[in-house]
Design a protein around this motif. Structure first.
Motif, PDB file in Angstrom:
ATOM      1  N   ALA A  47       0.834  -1.204   0.000  1.00 41.61           N
ATOM      2  CA  ALA A  47       0.000   0.000   0.000  1.00 41.61           C
ATOM      3  C   ALA A  47       0.868   1.251   0.000  1.00 41.61           C
ATOM      4  O   ALA A  47       0.585   2.215  -0.723  1.00 41.61           O
ATOM      5  N   GLN A  48       1.944   1.236   0.770  1.00 38.45           N
ATOM      6  CA  GLN A  48       2.847   2.380   0.812  1.00 38.45           C
ATOM      7  C   GLN A  48       3.522   2.581  -0.548  1.00 38.45           C
ATOM      8  O   GLN A  48       3.637   3.706  -1.029  1.00 38.45           O
ATOM      9  N   VAL A  49       3.950   1.488  -1.169  1.00 31.35           N
ATOM     10  CA  VAL A  49       4.578   1.582  -2.493  1.00 31.35           C
ATOM     11  C   VAL A  49       3.578   2.112  -3.513  1.00 31.35           C
ATOM     12  O   VAL A  49       3.919   2.944  -4.355  1.00 31.35           O
ATOM     13  N   ALA A  50       2.341   1.663  -3.440  1.00 31.97           N
ATOM     14  CA  ALA A  50       1.315   2.132  -4.377  1.00 31.97           C
ATOM     15  C   ALA A  50       1.057   3.623  -4.198  1.00 31.97           C
ATOM     16  O   ALA A  50       0.910   4.364  -5.186  1.00 31.97           O
ATOM     17  N   GLN A  51       1.010   4.102  -2.963  1.00 34.33           N
ATOM     18  CA  GLN A  51       0.810   5.524  -2.714  1.00 34.33           C
ATOM     19  C   GLN A  51       1.995   6.331  -3.231  1.00 34.33           C
ATOM     20  O   GLN A  51       1.821   7.395  -3.841  1.00 34.33           O
ATOM     21  N   GLU A  52       3.197   5.856  -3.009  1.00 41.59           N
ATOM     22  CA  GLU A  52       4.398   6.548  -3.482  1.00 41.59           C
ATOM     23  C   GLU A  52       4.417   6.585  -5.010  1.00 41.59           C
ATOM     24  O   GLU A  52       4.747   7.602  -5.612  1.00 41.59           O
ATOM     25  N   TYR A  53       4.061   5.482  -5.633  1.00 39.37           N
ATOM     26  CA  TYR A  53       4.020   5.429  -7.091  1.00 39.37           C
ATOM     27  C   TYR A  53       2.981   6.412  -7.628  1.00 39.37           C
ATOM     28  O   TYR A  53       3.222   7.102  -8.624  1.00 39.37           O
TER      29      TYR A  53
END
Length: 118
Positions: A47-53
């Motif tokens: 989820a954190q990676v998706a938000q950063e992306y």
């Protein structure tokens, strides 16, 4: 357990079997708990990676729009300069050339004039 292997007492064998089952159940509960914890941690990371992306993609969209706008303005200025040059060329052509191509000096003539002058 090792005592139960060498013992012929049924109660010791039953107790060892029950103890082995309880240890197996406890091990499976611990493994399942660890899997749940790891899955939760992995889903949080995803989820954190998706938000950063998503944030990076938004920034790239803005940068791309700014770049396109800058290039469009540069192309417009180049077009204006080319229009000015076309107007100047048209003015020169309209005024006419004093010399024809036959009267124009050649490179050899210019070199000879340069040698004579020196």
């Amino acid at each position: 357990m090792s005592i139960a292997l060498f013992s012929q007492n049924q109660w010791i064998l039953r107790a060892a079997a029950v103890l082995a089952v309880l240890v197996a159940i406890a091990a499976s509960v611990l493994i399942r708990h660890q899997l749940v914890v790891e899955r939760l941690a992995h889903s949080d990371d995803r989820a954190q990676v998706a938000q950063e992306y998503s944030r990076i993609t938004s920034a790239r969209v803005v940068e791309n729009a700014e770049f396109v706008d800058l290039m469009q303005r540069r192309l417009d200025r180049i077009d204006q300069r080319l229009d000015k040059i076309d107007e100047e060329v048209a003015t020169v052509v309209a005024a006419g050339d004093k010399h024809s191509q036959a009267d124009a000096p050649t490179v050899v003539d210019l070199k000879l004039r340069g040698l004579a002058a020196s």
